[in-house]
Design a protein around this motif. Structure first.
Motif, mmCIF file in Angstrom:
data_model
loop_
_atom_site.group_PDB
_atom_site.id
_atom_site.type_symbol
_atom_site.label_atom_id
_atom_site.label_comp_id
_atom_site.label_asym_id
_atom_site.label_seq_id
_atom_site.Cartn_x
_atom_site.Cartn_y
_atom_site.Cartn_z
ATOM 1 N N ALA A 14 21.198 64.978 107.909
ATOM 2 C CA ALA A 14 21.281 65.213 106.466
ATOM 3 C C ALA A 14 20.227 64.373 105.741
ATOM 4 N N GLY A 15 19.576 64.993 104.764
ATOM 5 C CA GLY A 15 18.504 64.343 104.038
ATOM 6 C C GLY A 15 17.133 64.562 104.637
ATOM 7 N N SER A 63 21.646 77.655 95.129
ATOM 8 C CA SER A 63 22.064 76.588 96.041
ATOM 9 C C SER A 63 20.897 75.854 96.694
ATOM 10 N N ARG A 67 15.047 72.162 96.497
ATOM 11 C CA ARG A 67 15.046 71.577 97.845
ATOM 12 C C ARG A 67 14.247 72.414 98.835
ATOM 13 N N GLY A 85 15.516 67.588 101.835
ATOM 14 C CA GLY A 85 16.835 67.207 101.352
ATOM 15 C C GLY A 85 17.947 68.043 101.949
ATOM 16 N N LYS A 87 21.188 69.535 103.746
ATOM 17 C CA LYS A 87 22.605 69.208 103.702
ATOM 18 C C LYS A 87 23.317 69.907 104.852
ATOM 19 N N PRO A 88 24.465 69.378 105.271
ATOM 20 C CA PRO A 88 25.215 70.069 106.340
ATOM 21 C C PRO A 88 25.511 71.530 105.997
ATOM 22 N N GLU A 89 25.705 71.833 104.742
ATOM 23 C CA GLU A 89 25.996 73.220 104.354
ATOM 24 C C GLU A 89 24.782 74.147 104.457
ATOM 25 N N ASP A 90 23.623 73.596 104.773
ATOM 26 C CA ASP A 90 22.444 74.424 105.040
ATOM 27 C C ASP A 90 22.424 74.916 106.489
ATOM 28 N N SER A 122 25.760 65.540 109.675
ATOM 29 C CA SER A 122 26.109 64.598 108.589
ATOM 30 C C SER A 122 26.058 63.160 109.068
#
Length: 122
Positions: A14-15, A63, A67, A85, A87-90, A122
């Motif tokens: 993440a990130g 969403s 990014r 950037g 995220k786990p949801e990506d 994450s």
């Protein structure tokens, strides 16, 4: 026929960042609007971003705005998705798509790639 081959997927924290590439062949690349979609585990396929044939116009899903960045190189017949950037949801399978119409591409593109996996831990 247009053939699309994605690459660049993988595992990232993440990130972090990744850059996806999609190489096109078969027809005149600059005649086509290009886009990226994704499908997360257990969910339907969703629009991520699109770019017009000349690169002047881009669209993004809310969403990913700020990014992810879509770009294209018509000399190399390639479209890119720079992902920052993350995220786990990506986490999803990311698909490249092509259509002569940027409007129609968002609804149901004519051509699809096979997809590349992106996993964000994450």
């Amino acid at each position: 026929q247009v053939q699309l081959v994605e690459s660049g997927g993988g595992l990232v924290q993440a990130g972090g960042s990744l850059r996806l590439s999609c190489a096109a062949s078969g027809r005149t690349f600059s005649d086509y609007a290009m886009g990226w979609f994704r499908q997360a585990p257990g969910k339907g396929r969703e629009f991520v971003a699109s770019i017009s044939w000349g690169g002047a116009t881009t669209y993004y899903a809310d969403s990913v705005k700020g990014r992810l960045t879509i770009s294209r190189d018509n000399a190399e017949n390639t479209v890119y998705l720079q992902m920052d950037g993350l995220k786990p949801e990506d986490t999803a399978v990311y698909y490249c798509a092509a259509d002569r119409s940027i409007g129609r591409l968002r609804i149901g593109p004519e051509y699809w790639g096979q997809g590349t996996h992106v996993t964000v831990s994450s």
